[in-house]
Design a protein around this motif. Structure first.
Motif, PDB file in Angstrom:
ATOM      1  N   GLU A 165      -7.172  -3.374   2.444  1.00 30.95           N
ATOM      2  CA  GLU A 165      -8.376  -3.927   1.817  1.00 30.95           C
ATOM      3  C   GLU A 165      -8.887  -3.012   0.697  1.00 30.95           C
ATOM      4  O   GLU A 165      -9.329  -3.483  -0.349  1.00 30.95           O
ATOM      5  CB  GLU A 165      -9.458  -4.172   2.870  1.00 30.95           C
ATOM      6  CG  GLU A 165      -9.080  -5.188   3.940  1.00 30.95           C
ATOM      7  CD  GLU A 165      -8.739  -6.574   3.392  1.00 30.95           C
ATOM      8  OE1 GLU A 165      -9.274  -6.976   2.345  1.00 30.95           O
ATOM      9  OE2 GLU A 165      -7.921  -7.255   4.034  1.00 30.95           O
ATOM     10  N   THR A 166      -8.794  -1.703   0.906  1.00 33.22           N
ATOM     11  CA  THR A 166      -9.208  -0.743  -0.128  1.00 33.22           C
ATOM     12  C   THR A 166      -8.353  -0.902  -1.370  1.00 33.22           C
ATOM     13  O   THR A 166      -8.854  -0.945  -2.493  1.00 33.22           O
ATOM     14  CB  THR A 166      -9.102   0.703   0.410  1.00 33.22           C
ATOM     15  OG1 THR A 166      -9.980   0.839   1.513  1.00 33.22           O
ATOM     16  CG2 THR A 166      -9.461   1.718  -0.661  1.00 33.22           C
ATOM     17  N   ARG A 167      -7.053  -1.021  -1.164  1.00 34.92           N
ATOM     18  CA  ARG A 167      -6.141  -1.178  -2.305  1.00 34.92           C
ATOM     19  C   ARG A 167      -6.357  -2.520  -3.005  1.00 34.92           C
ATOM     20  O   ARG A 167      -6.291  -2.600  -4.229  1.00 34.92           O
ATOM     21  CB  ARG A 167      -4.700  -1.006  -1.854  1.00 34.92           C
ATOM     22  CG  ARG A 167      -4.421   0.423  -1.377  1.00 34.92           C
ATOM     23  CD  ARG A 167      -2.994   0.630  -0.964  1.00 34.92           C
ATOM     24  NE  ARG A 167      -2.042   0.550  -2.056  1.00 34.92           N
ATOM     25  CZ  ARG A 167      -1.836   1.514  -2.945  1.00 34.92           C
ATOM     26  NH1 ARG A 167      -2.528   2.630  -2.879  1.00 34.92           N
ATOM     27  NH2 ARG A 167      -0.925   1.367  -3.881  1.00 34.92           N
TER      28      ARG A 167
ATOM     29  N   ARG B 151      -2.024  -9.352   5.110  1.00 37.10           N
ATOM     30  CA  ARG B 151      -2.941  -9.061   6.222  1.00 37.10           C
ATOM     31  C   ARG B 151      -2.242  -9.193   7.572  1.00 37.10           C
ATOM     32  O   ARG B 151      -2.514  -8.422   8.501  1.00 37.10           O
ATOM     33  CB  ARG B 151      -4.166  -9.953   6.130  1.00 37.10           C
ATOM     34  CG  ARG B 151      -5.087  -9.523   4.985  1.00 37.10           C
ATOM     35  CD  ARG B 151      -6.301 -10.393   4.831  1.00 37.10           C
ATOM     36  NE  ARG B 151      -7.188  -9.830   3.821  1.00 37.10           N
ATOM     37  CZ  ARG B 151      -7.656 -10.517   2.774  1.00 37.10           C
ATOM     38  NH1 ARG B 151      -7.348 -11.788   2.614  1.00 37.10           N
ATOM     39  NH2 ARG B 151      -8.445  -9.916   1.902  1.00 37.10           N
TER      40      ARG B 151
ATOM     41  N   ARG C 169      -9.096  -3.989  -3.357  1.00 39.19           N
ATOM     42  CA  ARG C 169     -10.306  -3.844  -4.176  1.00 39.19           C
ATOM     43  C   ARG C 169     -10.026  -3.014  -5.427  1.00 39.19           C
ATOM     44  O   ARG C 169     -10.879  -2.890  -6.296  1.00 39.19           O
ATOM     45  CB  ARG C 169     -11.422  -3.186  -3.354  1.00 39.19           C
ATOM     46  CG  ARG C 169     -12.036  -4.106  -2.305  1.00 39.19           C
ATOM     47  CD  ARG C 169     -13.303  -3.506  -1.710  1.00 39.19           C
ATOM     48  NE  ARG C 169     -13.081  -2.218  -1.080  1.00 39.19           N
ATOM     49  CZ  ARG C 169     -12.759  -2.033   0.210  1.00 39.19           C
ATOM     50  NH1 ARG C 169     -12.595  -3.091   0.992  1.00 39.19           N
ATOM     51  NH2 ARG C 169     -12.606  -0.823   0.699  1.00 39.19           N
TER      52      ARG C 169
ATOM     53  N   MET D   8      -5.144  -1.766   8.192  1.00 39.90           N
ATOM     54  CA  MET D   8      -5.776  -2.905   7.563  1.00 39.90           C
ATOM     55  C   MET D   8      -6.817  -2.445   6.543  1.00 39.90           C
ATOM     56  O   MET D   8      -6.925  -3.008   5.475  1.00 39.90           O
ATOM     57  CB  MET D   8      -6.409  -3.803   8.619  1.00 39.90           C
ATOM     58  CG  MET D   8      -7.012  -5.071   8.053  1.00 39.90           C
ATOM     59  SD  MET D   8      -5.821  -6.304   7.555  1.00 39.90           S
ATOM     60  CE  MET D   8      -5.682  -7.232   9.037  1.00 39.90           C
ATOM     61  N   GLU D   9      -7.551  -1.390   6.888  1.00 40.16           N
ATOM     62  CA  GLU D   9      -8.578  -0.881   5.984  1.00 40.16           C
ATOM     63  C   GLU D   9      -7.958  -0.380   4.680  1.00 40.16           C
ATOM     64  O   GLU D   9      -8.506  -0.602   3.596  1.00 40.16           O
ATOM     65  CB  GLU D   9      -9.347   0.246   6.666  1.00 40.16           C
ATOM     66  CG  GLU D   9     -10.496   0.779   5.832  1.00 40.16           C
ATOM     67  CD  GLU D   9     -11.273   1.855   6.555  1.00 40.16           C
ATOM     68  OE1 GLU D   9     -11.702   2.788   5.879  1.00 40.16           O
ATOM     69  OE2 GLU D   9     -11.432   1.754   7.787  1.00 40.16           O
ATOM     70  N   GLN D  10      -6.793   0.277   4.775  1.00 40.17           N
ATOM     71  CA  GLN D  10      -6.113   0.773   3.574  1.00 40.17           C
ATOM     72  C   GLN D  10      -5.712  -0.404   2.673  1.00 40.17           C
ATOM     73  O   GLN D  10      -5.862  -0.330   1.455  1.00 40.17           O
ATOM     74  CB  GLN D  10      -4.885   1.584   3.953  1.00 40.17           C
ATOM     75  CG  GLN D  10      -4.161   2.156   2.750  1.00 40.17           C
ATOM     76  CD  GLN D  10      -2.908   2.918   3.134  1.00 40.17           C
ATOM     77  OE1 GLN D  10      -2.444   2.857   4.266  1.00 40.17           O
ATOM     78  NE2 GLN D  10      -2.355   3.633   2.191  1.00 40.17           N
TER      79      GLN D  10
END
Length: 101
Positions: free
Chosen positions: A5-7, A38, A9, A1-3
């Motif tokens: 959100e990073t992408r 998500r 952004r 999930m963090e990857q």
């Protein structure tokens, strides 16, 4: 999930990926896409049920079977579908979107 959100952004993207993301943000369905992305990112498994049209979009170079310009209405023969001729096929934006998910 963090990857994901990073992408989203725009961090650590190639110029081509950044351009595609900016185009995607203009889509009226972007909010729904984010929701789906998500859900997939938070799941352990995912299946995409698609139709044949996924493989016949712009840039795919794969003729459709039905329709006005379909194989059934043309003079194509079996040589047009040899392994050598299929080497020119490219994934569509839909294929790449599914990969990205």
């Amino acid at each position: 999930m963090e990857q994901l959100e990073t992408r989203l952004r725009g961090e650590n993207l190639t110029n081509e990926e950044r351009k595609s993301l900016n185009e995607l943000r203009l889509d009226p369905n972007f909010t729904e896409f984010l929701r789906l992305a998500r859900l997939v990112a938070g799941s352990h498994h995912a299946i995409a049920y698609t139709g044949a049209g996924v493989s016949t979009g712009p840039g795919a170079l794969l003729p459709t079977v039905r329709g006005v310009y379909g194989v059934s209405n043309s003079q194509l023969d079996t040589d047009d579908f040899s392994p050598e001729s299929l080497q020119s096929l490219r994934p569509t934006r839909t294929h790449m979107g599914l990969v990205a998910l």
